[in-house]
Enzyme design. Structure first.
Site, PDB file in Angstrom:
ATOM      1  N   GLU A 178      47.490 -52.057 -21.459  1.00  0.00           N
ATOM      2  CA  GLU A 178      46.333 -51.262 -21.906  1.00  0.00           C
ATOM      3  C   GLU A 178      46.410 -49.779 -21.559  1.00  0.00           C
ATOM      4  O   GLU A 178      45.433 -49.198 -21.083  1.00  0.00           O
ATOM      5  CB  GLU A 178      45.043 -51.876 -21.352  1.00  0.00           C
ATOM      6  CG  GLU A 178      44.879 -53.341 -21.703  1.00  0.00           C
ATOM      7  CD  GLU A 178      43.625 -53.972 -21.142  1.00  0.00           C
ATOM      8  OE1 GLU A 178      42.938 -53.340 -20.321  1.00  0.00           O
ATOM      9  OE2 GLU A 178      43.336 -55.127 -21.520  1.00  0.00           O
TER      10      GLU A 178
ATOM     11  N   GLU B  27      47.162 -63.353 -25.287  1.00  0.00           N
ATOM     12  CA  GLU B  27      45.876 -63.713 -24.655  1.00  0.00           C
ATOM     13  C   GLU B  27      44.903 -64.245 -25.702  1.00  0.00           C
ATOM     14  O   GLU B  27      43.738 -63.849 -25.751  1.00  0.00           O
ATOM     15  CB  GLU B  27      45.274 -62.487 -23.954  1.00  0.00           C
ATOM     16  CG  GLU B  27      46.229 -61.826 -22.971  1.00  0.00           C
ATOM     17  CD  GLU B  27      45.597 -60.693 -22.172  1.00  0.00           C
ATOM     18  OE1 GLU B  27      44.359 -60.603 -22.117  1.00  0.00           O
ATOM     19  OE2 GLU B  27      46.357 -59.898 -21.597  1.00  0.00           O
TER      20      GLU B  27
END
Ligand code: GLA
Length: 369
Positions: free
Chosen positions: A163, A270
């Site tokens: 991220e 995920e």
């Protein structure tokens, strides 16, 4: 926030709700030892994010029946595994690694460098002053070297940086402490440190909201710039925290196509599909949040998303080298507390009683070419 009407969408899709419930209960009673991993044997490993605790419950049997890859949900993140500068807490990560080894499951490492779940000591010196760029890179190197070396030969792929891209339209990289102290360079440094510690591990850049064209362009810009500098990066992790209203088939198709053009391996890292319309920011509970049931409409919309997602994963099988779910069953998901605290979600393929949901059957209902 975008407005969204579950009932309208269900109707548009022309869904046969009653039939599906019936089929679901009949079929889920049929005993089948063939798990997701078996159905997808010719495509990619199918994994799941776990805690050491879950592996000591009845969920362990489900994990072994359905999956052939694991990710530690939290145990390998910086704060849990490296709580003090001179102290590592290996217990939980070791226990997941031992389970994977014992049962010959693949193991993904998650994650070496992230702006969240970082330990308090990381960015400051003993007098609480911000550390220098040199000092932070030194700490990053020590951390990565210790963690990657410990699981060398056990972990086959690492989410090295998580991220780092900004969600703000006009901003490229996230304004995190990593970026403020080190500048862009911390990203390539992390990859180089990981590669030095285990030259055989596959190294991934991992991020969310990858289905947004704007965010995706930034992710592609980053990985291409790393590649052009000769940084050891082997893949892009698409977190795939999706919802009943997105991504559309077309949006996911173009997402996978554009990422595949980078030539890097792709992994879905995920995956979960919330039964609520997508919201990116945490917010307070409101009156409309009271119905948390897994209604037939929610189930149908979720099935459609799962069916289409796996249809596309199969289409891009030359590029996709793993699909990992984020949590095991609807018994527990991080989405029970995000974006709304204490709002039950039902985002996975197994219900809270660990039974296969109708979406499971949709995911495995295909013919291998
Ligand atoms: C991000 C992180 C994961 C996890 C989820 C929410 O996607 O990469 O490790 O924390 O958020 O649970």
């Amino acid at each position: 926030m975008r407005s969204f009407n579950l009932f309208g969408l269900a109707a548009m899709a022309g869904l046969a709700i009653a039939c599906s419930w019936q089929c679901s209960s009949t079929r889920s009673q049929a005993a089948s030892d063939k798990g997701l991993k078996d159905h997808y044997r010719d495509y990619f490993p199918v994994g799941v994010a776990v805690s050491p605790r879950a592996l000591k419950t009845d969920e362990a049997a489900l994990v072994l029946r359905e999956f052939n890859s694991l990710t530690a949900e939290n145990a390998m993140k910086m704060a849990p595994i490296h709580p003090a500068m001179d102290r590592y807490n290996w217990r939980d990560a070791d226990s997941i690694a031992a389970f994977a080894q014992r049962h010959q499951l693949k193991l993904r490492g998650h994650t070496l460098c992230w702006h969240q779940q970082t330990p308090d000591w990381l960015f400051v010196d003993s007098s609480k002053q911000q550390v220098s760029r040199e000092e932070l890179l030194k700490r990053l190197k020590e951390h990565i070297t210790a963690v990657v070396s410990r699981y060398k030969g056990t972990i086959y792929a690492w989410d090295v940086v998580n991220e780092a891209i900004s969600d703000k339209p006009g901003e490229y990289l996230r304004n995190s402490p990593w970026f403020r102290i080190c500048g862009e360079e911390y990203i390539e440094a992390a990859f180089r440190y990981a590669h030095e510690a285990d030259p055989d591990a596959l190294l991934f850049y991992n991020d969310y909201n990858e289905i947004s064209p704007l965010k995706r362009a930034k992710i592609i810009r980053l990985v291409n710039s790393l590649k052009s500098k000769g940084v050891p990066i082997h893949g892009i992790g698409l977190q795939a925290h999706w919802a009943v209203n997105e991504p559309s088939y077309g949006q996911l198709d173009s997402t996978l196509r554009e990422f595949s053009l980078t030539g890097l391996k792709l992994q879905i890292t995920e995956l979960d599909i919330s039964v609520y319309a997508k919201e990116h920011d945490a917010r307070a509970r409101q009156a409309s949040d009271t119905d948390t049931s897994f209604s037939a409409q929610k189930a149908q919309l979720q099935q459609q998303r799962y069916r289409e997602a796996f249809q596309l994963f199969r289409k891009y099988k030359r590029h996709i080298t793993g699909v990992t779910f984020w949590n095991i069953s609807d018994r527990y998901s991080w989405l029970d507390n995000f974006p709304v605290r204490n709002r039950k979600d039902h985002p996975l393929l197994f219900n809270a009683n660990l039974q296969r949901k109708q979406a499971w059957w949709d995911v495995v209902d295909f013919k291998t070419p």
